[in-house]
Design an enzyme around this catalytic site. Sequence first.
Site, mmCIF file in Angstrom:
data_model
loop_
_atom_site.group_PDB
_atom_site.id
_atom_site.type_symbol
_atom_site.label_atom_id
_atom_site.label_comp_id
_atom_site.label_asym_id
_atom_site.label_seq_id
_atom_site.Cartn_x
_atom_site.Cartn_y
_atom_site.Cartn_z
ATOM 1 N N CYS B 135 -0.830 0.572 -1.748
ATOM 2 C CA CYS B 135 -1.403 1.527 -1.811
ATOM 3 C C CYS B 135 -2.722 1.721 -3.151
ATOM 4 C CB CYS B 135 -1.233 3.361 -2.138
ATOM 5 S SG CYS B 135 -0.243 4.306 -0.877
ATOM 6 N N CYS B 455 1.273 5.177 -7.433
ATOM 7 C CA CYS B 455 2.879 4.422 -6.470
ATOM 8 C C CYS B 455 2.260 3.849 -5.671
ATOM 9 C CB CYS B 455 3.302 5.580 -6.577
ATOM 10 S SG CYS B 455 2.257 6.796 -5.363
#
Lengths: 764, 471
Positions: B135, B455
């Site tokens: 991500c 994250c």
Amino acid sequence: MVTRAVAALSRFTIRARCILFAGPSSRHISVASSIMARSHVNCEIKGDVAVIRISDPNSKVNTLSLQMQKEMTEVMDEVWGNSAIKCVVMISSKPGCFIAGADINMIQACKSTEEVTRLSQEGQKIFEKIEKSPKPIVAAINGSCLGGGLEFAIACQYRVATKSKTTVLGTPEVMLGLLPGAGGTQRLPKMIGLPNAFDMMLTGRNIRADKAKKMGLVHQLVDTLGPGLKSPEERTIEYLEEVAIDCARGIVNKKLALTKEMNMMQKIQDHVMSYSFVQNRIYSTVEKKVLKQTKGLYPAPMKIIECVKAGMEQGPDAGYLAESQNFGKLAMTPESKALVGLYHGQVACKKNRFGVPEKEVKTLAILGAGLIGAGIAQVTVEKSINTILKDITEEALNQGQHQVYKGLNDKTKKKSITSFERDSILSNLTGQLDYSGFEKADMVIEAVFEDLAIKHKVLKEVEAVIPPNCVFASNTAALAIKDIAAASKRPEKVVGMHYFSPVDKMQLLEIITTDKTSKDTTASAVALGLKQGKVVIVVGDGPGFYTTRCLAPMLAEAVRVLQEGVDPKKLDSLTTGFGFPVGAATLADKLGIDVAAHMAENLGKAFGSRFGGGNLELLKTMVAKGFKGRKSGKGFYVYQSGLKDINPELKEIVESYNMMPTPAVSSDSDVQYRLISRFVNEAVLCLQEGILTNPVEGDIGAVFGLGFPPFLGGPFRFVDNFGADKLVEKMKTFEEVFGNQFTPCQLLLDHAKDPSRKFHRLIH
Amino acid sequence: MEVDRLLGSGKLGKPFWGGNTCAEFKVQLLWLPFSSSKSKKTLSKTGVKNIVLVDGVRTPFLQSGTTYADLMPHDLARTALQGLLNRTGIPKDAVDYIIYGTVIQEVKTSNVAREAALGAGFSDRIPAHTVTMACISSNQAMTTAVGMIAAGQCDAVVAGGVEFMSDVPIRHSRKMRKTMLSLNKAKTLGARLALLGSIRPAHLAPELPAVAEFSTEETMGHSADRLAAAFGVSRREQDEYALRSHSLAKRAQDEGLLSDVVGFKVPGKDIVSKDNGIRPSSMEQMAKLKPAFVKPHGTVTAANSSYLTDGASAVLIMSEEKALALGYKPKAYLRDFVYVSQDPKDQLLLGPSYATPKVLERSGLKLADIDVFEFHEAFAGQILSNLKAMDSDWFAKTYMGRTSKVGSPPLDKFNLWGGSLSLGHPFGATGCRLVTTVAHRLKKEGGQYGLVAACAAGGQGHAMVIEAYPQ
């Protein structure tokens, strides 16, 4: 399934985690603490839910001690009497343990069958009240839930368990020669069906949480949590409690159904199982298999079947009565006492009596990537210790590394570790052909060929490269450690570490110290062994140490028996009939006929005619013909595509060494006692000579390393139970025929003379 | 916790999403003492090149399987690049390098950066490569660009990210692939037939990609649920936070604040000009949903998680001198950044907690110096867990080896224009959206320093400090 069940039983593997009973201290302390307010059970009322937390302040694990039962009964009476409470959550505040079982000392303290039966009946009564509780009770399980703990949990209305690796459910009583004596034999079959219940109770194996859910043993699973605002262990227990409280309220509000939804297959299965002829079929199959596997030597499995049957056929009253009476009977059997003794011995051998070593082993180097070397590597990398596996040829190294990979990959296939964990474990292993990196080794274990010259050569090579504090351990089955250490510049750092093959399966490690070995060296070797998950005995140096030395005379006798015309199959059935898990001929094949010959020759030189009996030349001839046992495909048996049959060419060899049997000492029973008495006498001699420090280690070594019949509890307990006088008498008969091989040693004679002398403290 | 407080109205008196005009909001924010009380006047360092964000754009983020369904990943990336060309007017050969981030790769366009650049009409003399870091892939693309410029290798780099979840590579089983590959090598008809004959029904079962960790085999949603439980984040708190995200995103969209979005004429379909996943619901509606991962007692649901999204983003990054030479007015300086990583099982989504104090320390700032926070919202439970972790001295000491907590970002500065929960989360593209949003918010709200944190799968994380370009 049941086959595996009973096979596991006869192999007798008490798992490390299976702590059924607390140590001897707990009883004493629990009595003392009875004057205090509640110390074991605490009850917090959260609205309409009573959260009952269990924690034994005097032990790492919770056990159903008298104190615990007393407090539990008090608390439950309060809960039932309090109309504001609608439901109950039962949880342990100890991380890693719900309830590990009943308190063995409570059972051991009983003097009669009736007394134990009463204990069982009291337990049954408490759990019956739990089962019939008008307020639903949810057992919230984290950690070991074994024996009496499991019986407690299954009496509750609902069970929630964490997915933690430490969460295991099981009924290990059978491994102690007992049965689940607080309603387990009655509730389990109803809950999880006959086949699963028999599997659990007859093997005693631990069931992991996910499997327990599938079996219907628990209703819901809860994940373990990682770091948060509290430690993972603490928060996981809190979370378990929160979920359990929700479940308890859900049951009260009828949002949560207590009967599990069954799919079509389960419904059909249940229906089929309800026919009595199907049940009878199961009983007879299980009974037959149990008898075949236990040879009728272990009473507990048959009693378990009897109790289940009584309950299913004659109703709960008869079932509970059978359970309590049989529990009482079993507790008084010598088999149970022997198995309990072994359990205590095993616990003792999981401790390092030499203290904490100055330096923990962080890097281990292993010389020789053969079966044993690679096996040691596997059990070491599994504990995240850097491991160097060195051999001299790429081929051998490759084979060794493959063995480690295969061992771990099999675990992946069984889903006990993930493929990622396998890879990460393997990253601790370095395979190499040179000595690079040895300068960082904290310990070196050599597992090279059993030849003193070769051992000396590697010892010198290794000492040239290792740091001064590095321990040199020799894995040898027969060579004296002091002879190996003779080539060392620092004999205080030399120790023997005798592993058993296959290393990842066999639990025993025999550590051999010379009079020069330093205490810290020994402590370091023991610490590593314990870390590798081994049961460790520490013995003195001498030819064959303890285990090999006991085995050799028995094998010599086995050869004589063969020479007398008994075929290997018969020999095997005589030995397994006595309770050995593996027959003598099969054992020799496994060990390797060449190894056995080598061993017999060496020990024969050291101990003289006492180690005679069978003709060594028979083994040598076999080796010369290439019959080296299992590994070469031919030994006493021929091994082909998984099948084994008597080696047809063996007959000719045996005939050339034919001996006439003496009828007076050649009955089946005589042959059995000839084999066993030589083993036992040698074991007692080891204690007499100081090779063994104590009889406990002698029993543990014989059972876990050599497969001495577990129900006999080891050679020393065997002497105690059988009677030294009776054994001496038998040996004297044999001595008359065969000579000094059967001369009882002095210590055995002493015990025979004075029946009050026992190797183990008497348990009533 | 009340929705109002979550919305960050504490300092402002009343919920600014419920009636206050933007003007009022701005006045109040401007009232806050900014530069005067900062630990540092600027993050400019002598001897270190100033690197600037010239501009950033993105395609509308759409729920996968909607209008973009028939496209390919590079089509989205191409559109973002074209949007950047239009927005900045940069000549098609004035860029030195192009970097894209992506997670699930289309095998035909594994270097999607190159295919998209060619398709967007950039000069074929501009090299392009693709990076992947779950991500934070486009964060990695941007920081790679920063590195290249700082090292003096390039002056102008386009970085971006793309994710296309409407179509993912679904593979034949390993057995089937092996058979098919052997088939290529089979020489005789007999050998081919033998191979074909060896195909069994089991061979035909396809392999689907999963949003699961390879190392732990745990899906991210499951891990998020465990994380929320570990930090004691309730279902209600998560639903409230998700509602906040959607409400703020709706408001930002309605007020035209999401100016990084460029319209996209999808071939054969309508022009798309808005994100389509923003759906403010009600607490009652959200409460009806069943947990999606941990059943039956879990707290993470479809409504408080980010959803599968298609989308692409792009930013133009230059050395300050180059930008000024080309006549641009940059939007922001890209300053210090860090990458962190931790246990992929139990701390999978705690990247922001680790990265935030580290990047602040690097830049010599305190949490209070930050005017604008943009955190990637993978799950409401993940955001709230991170906020709790950052606010815990115990966590800081026990797990991060720090002497004290960094503190929790005040919600009145936090993700004020919505976040991944509401705007959508095309894995590879989110990073550029965060950075562009910080630049736009700094300008709009008159702040000086902004912080991006995210994250990523694998237990990794990233944070970057952004400084407003002087007005």
